[in-house]
Design a protein around this motif. Structure first.
Motif, PDB file in Angstrom:
ATOM      1  N   LEU A  39       0.853  -1.177   0.000  1.00  0.00           N
ATOM      2  CA  LEU A  39       0.000   0.000   0.000  1.00  0.00           C
ATOM      3  C   LEU A  39       0.892   1.231   0.000  1.00  0.00           C
ATOM      4  O   LEU A  39       1.531   1.540   1.001  1.00  0.00           O
ATOM      5  CB  LEU A  39      -0.908  -0.013   1.224  1.00  0.00           C
ATOM      6  CG  LEU A  39      -1.759  -1.279   1.369  1.00  0.00           C
ATOM      7  CD1 LEU A  39      -2.525  -1.276   2.674  1.00  0.00           C
ATOM      8  CD2 LEU A  39      -2.696  -1.423   0.195  1.00  0.00           C
ATOM      9  N   ILE A  40       0.959   1.918  -1.123  1.00  0.00           N
ATOM     10  CA  ILE A  40       1.907   3.014  -1.306  1.00  0.00           C
ATOM     11  C   ILE A  40       1.196   4.258  -1.817  1.00  0.00           C
ATOM     12  O   ILE A  40       0.401   4.183  -2.750  1.00  0.00           O
ATOM     13  CB  ILE A  40       3.018   2.626  -2.305  1.00  0.00           C
ATOM     14  CG1 ILE A  40       3.804   1.413  -1.803  1.00  0.00           C
ATOM     15  CG2 ILE A  40       3.960   3.799  -2.538  1.00  0.00           C
ATOM     16  CD1 ILE A  40       4.839   0.893  -2.792  1.00  0.00           C
ATOM     17  N   LEU A  41       1.498   5.381  -1.189  1.00  0.00           N
ATOM     18  CA  LEU A  41       1.162   6.694  -1.726  1.00  0.00           C
ATOM     19  C   LEU A  41       2.479   7.313  -2.164  1.00  0.00           C
ATOM     20  O   LEU A  41       3.456   7.290  -1.402  1.00  0.00           O
ATOM     21  CB  LEU A  41       0.499   7.573  -0.666  1.00  0.00           C
ATOM     22  CG  LEU A  41      -0.821   7.080  -0.060  1.00  0.00           C
ATOM     23  CD1 LEU A  41      -1.282   8.028   1.045  1.00  0.00           C
ATOM     24  CD2 LEU A  41      -1.885   6.943  -1.132  1.00  0.00           C
ATOM     25  N   THR A  42       2.549   7.878  -3.349  1.00  0.00           N
ATOM     26  CA  THR A  42       3.837   8.385  -3.816  1.00  0.00           C
ATOM     27  C   THR A  42       3.674   9.410  -4.928  1.00  0.00           C
ATOM     28  O   THR A  42       2.663   9.427  -5.635  1.00  0.00           O
ATOM     29  CB  THR A  42       4.718   7.227  -4.329  1.00  0.00           C
ATOM     30  OG1 THR A  42       6.007   7.731  -4.690  1.00  0.00           O
ATOM     31  CG2 THR A  42       4.081   6.528  -5.512  1.00  0.00           C
ATOM     32  N   THR A  43       4.689  10.258  -5.040  1.00  0.00           N
ATOM     33  CA  THR A  43       4.787  11.183  -6.175  1.00  0.00           C
ATOM     34  C   THR A  43       5.859  10.733  -7.153  1.00  0.00           C
ATOM     35  O   THR A  43       6.111  11.417  -8.144  1.00  0.00           O
ATOM     36  CB  THR A  43       5.116  12.614  -5.699  1.00  0.00           C
ATOM     37  OG1 THR A  43       6.378  12.614  -5.010  1.00  0.00           O
ATOM     38  CG2 THR A  43       4.030  13.155  -4.773  1.00  0.00           C
ATOM     39  N   PHE A  44       6.511   9.598  -6.892  1.00  0.00           N
ATOM     40  CA  PHE A  44       7.479   9.067  -7.850  1.00  0.00           C
ATOM     41  C   PHE A  44       6.749   8.751  -9.156  1.00  0.00           C
ATOM     42  O   PHE A  44       5.551   8.496  -9.164  1.00  0.00           O
ATOM     43  CB  PHE A  44       8.155   7.810  -7.313  1.00  0.00           C
ATOM     44  CG  PHE A  44       9.089   8.062  -6.151  1.00  0.00           C
ATOM     45  CD1 PHE A  44       9.762   9.260  -6.025  1.00  0.00           C
ATOM     46  CD2 PHE A  44       9.285   7.086  -5.183  1.00  0.00           C
ATOM     47  CE1 PHE A  44      10.625   9.489  -4.955  1.00  0.00           C
ATOM     48  CE2 PHE A  44      10.143   7.301  -4.121  1.00  0.00           C
ATOM     49  CZ  PHE A  44      10.816   8.520  -4.006  1.00  0.00           C
ATOM     50  N   SER A  45       7.484   8.720 -10.232  1.00  0.00           N
ATOM     51  CA  SER A  45       6.876   8.504 -11.545  1.00  0.00           C
ATOM     52  C   SER A  45       6.178   7.148 -11.611  1.00  0.00           C
ATOM     53  O   SER A  45       6.583   6.184 -10.939  1.00  0.00           O
ATOM     54  CB  SER A  45       7.943   8.577 -12.639  1.00  0.00           C
ATOM     55  OG  SER A  45       8.804   7.453 -12.574  1.00  0.00           O
ATOM     56  N   ASP A  46       5.134   7.078 -12.442  1.00  0.00           N
ATOM     57  CA  ASP A  46       4.458   5.809 -12.648  1.00  0.00           C
ATOM     58  C   ASP A  46       5.420   4.760 -13.212  1.00  0.00           C
ATOM     59  O   ASP A  46       5.305   3.573 -12.900  1.00  0.00           O
ATOM     60  CB  ASP A  46       3.280   5.989 -13.615  1.00  0.00           C
ATOM     61  CG  ASP A  46       2.129   6.762 -12.989  1.00  0.00           C
ATOM     62  OD1 ASP A  46       2.086   6.875 -11.746  1.00  0.00           O
ATOM     63  OD2 ASP A  46       1.287   7.266 -13.752  1.00  0.00           O
ATOM     64  N   ALA A  47       6.354   5.223 -14.045  1.00  0.00           N
ATOM     65  CA  ALA A  47       7.311   4.290 -14.656  1.00  0.00           C
ATOM     66  C   ALA A  47       8.140   3.594 -13.579  1.00  0.00           C
ATOM     67  O   ALA A  47       8.329   2.372 -13.615  1.00  0.00           O
ATOM     68  CB  ALA A  47       8.219   5.028 -15.634  1.00  0.00           C
ATOM     69  N   TRP A  48       8.636   4.368 -12.611  1.00  0.00           N
ATOM     70  CA  TRP A  48       9.440   3.768 -11.543  1.00  0.00           C
ATOM     71  C   TRP A  48       8.560   2.938 -10.617  1.00  0.00           C
ATOM     72  O   TRP A  48       8.925   1.818 -10.243  1.00  0.00           O
ATOM     73  CB  TRP A  48      10.189   4.824 -10.744  1.00  0.00           C
ATOM     74  CG  TRP A  48      10.812   4.259  -9.492  1.00  0.00           C
ATOM     75  CD1 TRP A  48      10.544   4.587  -8.207  1.00  0.00           C
ATOM     76  CD2 TRP A  48      11.800   3.204  -9.424  1.00  0.00           C
ATOM     77  NE1 TRP A  48      11.277   3.819  -7.336  1.00  0.00           N
ATOM     78  CE2 TRP A  48      12.060   2.963  -8.055  1.00  0.00           C
ATOM     79  CE3 TRP A  48      12.468   2.446 -10.389  1.00  0.00           C
ATOM     80  CZ2 TRP A  48      12.974   2.003  -7.633  1.00  0.00           C
ATOM     81  CZ3 TRP A  48      13.374   1.477  -9.958  1.00  0.00           C
ATOM     82  CH2 TRP A  48      13.622   1.274  -8.598  1.00  0.00           C
ATOM     83  N   TYR A  49       7.398   3.438 -10.247  1.00  0.00           N
ATOM     84  CA  TYR A  49       6.516   2.695  -9.359  1.00  0.00           C
ATOM     85  C   TYR A  49       6.153   1.338  -9.967  1.00  0.00           C
ATOM     86  O   TYR A  49       6.241   0.296  -9.296  1.00  0.00           O
ATOM     87  CB  TYR A  49       5.244   3.497  -9.071  1.00  0.00           C
ATOM     88  CG  TYR A  49       4.185   2.704  -8.352  1.00  0.00           C
ATOM     89  CD1 TYR A  49       4.259   2.506  -6.976  1.00  0.00           C
ATOM     90  CD2 TYR A  49       3.129   2.118  -9.048  1.00  0.00           C
ATOM     91  CE1 TYR A  49       3.297   1.756  -6.312  1.00  0.00           C
ATOM     92  CE2 TYR A  49       2.164   1.361  -8.395  1.00  0.00           C
ATOM     93  CZ  TYR A  49       2.253   1.190  -7.023  1.00  0.00           C
ATOM     94  OH  TYR A  49       1.310   0.430  -6.378  1.00  0.00           O
ATOM     95  N   ASN A  50       5.749   1.339 -11.224  1.00  0.00           N
ATOM     96  CA  ASN A  50       5.362   0.084 -11.879  1.00  0.00           C
ATOM     97  C   ASN A  50       6.541  -0.872 -11.996  1.00  0.00           C
ATOM     98  O   ASN A  50       6.399  -2.089 -11.806  1.00  0.00           O
ATOM     99  CB  ASN A  50       4.777   0.375 -13.258  1.00  0.00           C
ATOM    100  CG  ASN A  50       3.431   1.070 -13.185  1.00  0.00           C
ATOM    101  OD1 ASN A  50       2.684   0.885 -12.226  1.00  0.00           O
ATOM    102  ND2 ASN A  50       3.122   1.888 -14.182  1.00  0.00           N
ATOM    103  N   HIS A  51       7.722  -0.336 -12.318  1.00  0.00           N
ATOM    104  CA  HIS A  51       8.918  -1.179 -12.422  1.00  0.00           C
ATOM    105  C   HIS A  51       9.272  -1.764 -11.055  1.00  0.00           C
ATOM    106  O   HIS A  51       9.632  -2.946 -10.950  1.00  0.00           O
ATOM    107  CB  HIS A  51      10.084  -0.350 -12.955  1.00  0.00           C
ATOM    108  CG  HIS A  51      11.354  -1.134 -13.130  1.00  0.00           C
ATOM    109  ND1 HIS A  51      11.505  -2.113 -14.094  1.00  0.00           N
ATOM    110  CD2 HIS A  51      12.530  -1.102 -12.444  1.00  0.00           C
ATOM    111  CE1 HIS A  51      12.718  -2.651 -13.995  1.00  0.00           C
ATOM    112  NE2 HIS A  51      13.352  -2.055 -13.001  1.00  0.00           N
ATOM    113  N   TYR A  52       9.156  -0.952 -10.028  1.00  0.00           N
ATOM    114  CA  TYR A  52       9.460  -1.381  -8.652  1.00  0.00           C
ATOM    115  C   TYR A  52       8.546  -2.543  -8.247  1.00  0.00           C
ATOM    116  O   TYR A  52       9.011  -3.563  -7.717  1.00  0.00           O
ATOM    117  CB  TYR A  52       9.251  -0.181  -7.727  1.00  0.00           C
ATOM    118  CG  TYR A  52       9.531  -0.412  -6.256  1.00  0.00           C
ATOM    119  CD1 TYR A  52      10.813  -0.240  -5.730  1.00  0.00           C
ATOM    120  CD2 TYR A  52       8.505  -0.750  -5.373  1.00  0.00           C
ATOM    121  CE1 TYR A  52      11.051  -0.422  -4.375  1.00  0.00           C
ATOM    122  CE2 TYR A  52       8.738  -0.933  -4.026  1.00  0.00           C
ATOM    123  CZ  TYR A  52      10.015  -0.765  -3.534  1.00  0.00           C
ATOM    124  OH  TYR A  52      10.254  -0.944  -2.189  1.00  0.00           O
TER     125      TYR A  52
END
Length: 230
Positions: A39-52
């Motif tokens: 469960l994550i709230l973030t302003t990091f890019s979608d590209a990095w979040y999805n890759h992570y």
């Protein structure tokens, strides 16, 4: 704050004023199943979040695995605590750097009734500059992260006592489960054998019942309240 979006905006503004450009907040669940998404709230890019997430890095990230054992804020590069990182962890940090999140600060959060979470943020100050920044604003960032956590728990119904559990119909729950699994409305419609307009109808009902502005927050709230277990 009336909703999660307002809370996120206020947190972003406060961190920006202190010298940080992006952040992430993750709830630590000790009872999480191996295949459960965090469960994550973030302003990091979608590209990095999805890759992570797609790479399963949330299961090996030392900031998440070891961070809650700490009390004070720490820099990511200093948090191996004398233990050599695994090859997968080295790959995580290398790829994070490629996405512009190679170095940051971790804020361990120990909340009420044993609640655990991690807040992380990055700046454009470099490693040495980040150390200097934290020596100046570290206490403010820590307190700010704790305040964010407390508000987020309330808004996401994590810490509310005596609340009435939202009641979803079987079809509403099915649509929400497939959404939590990353399926689009069209894909969910194909899986359930219904029209995509019907899927939208059920998800709109879910948002209304749960008092949230979008399906993403509905999924988070439903998982946190135990309504669904993707």
């Amino acid at each position: 704050m009336e909703d999660v979006a307002s809370l996120e905006a206020a947190f972003s503004k406060a961190l920006w004023d202190l010298g940080f450009r992006e952040w992430a907040y993750q709830v630590i669940r000790t009872d999480a199943l191996p295949d459960e998404k965090p469960l994550i709230l973030t302003t990091f890019s979608d590209a990095w979040y999805n890759h992570y997430i797609d790479s399963g890095y949330h299961r090996v990230d030392p900031v998440i695995l070891n961070g809650p054992n700490q009390v004070a804020p720490f820099t990511w590069s200093a948090m191996s605590f004398g233990v050599d990182p695994s090859p997968e962890q080295r790959r995580l940090f290398a790829e994070a750097a490629e996405f512009g999140v190679g170095e940051g600060v971790g804020i361990p959060i120990h909340g009420a009734r044993g609640a655990l979470a991690m807040a992380s943020m990055v700046s454009d100050h470099g490693v040495e500059g980040l150390d200097r920044l934290m020596s100046t604003v570290g206490q403010d960032v820590h307190l700010l992260s704790l305040a964010f956590h407390n508000h987020a728990r309330e808004l996401l119904a994590l810490g509310r006592m005596g609340r009435t559990t939202v009641s979803l119909t079987p079809r509403e729950r099915e649509c929400l489960l497939w959404t939590a699994a990353g399926k689009s409305a069209w894909q969910t419609a194909q899986i359930l054998g219904i029209s995509y307009r019907t899927v939208y109808f059920h998800l709109a009902n879910v948002r209304s019942k749960m008092g949230v502005v979008n399906v993403y927050h509905a999924v988070m709230k439903a998982i946190m309240e135990g309504i669904i277990s993707p």
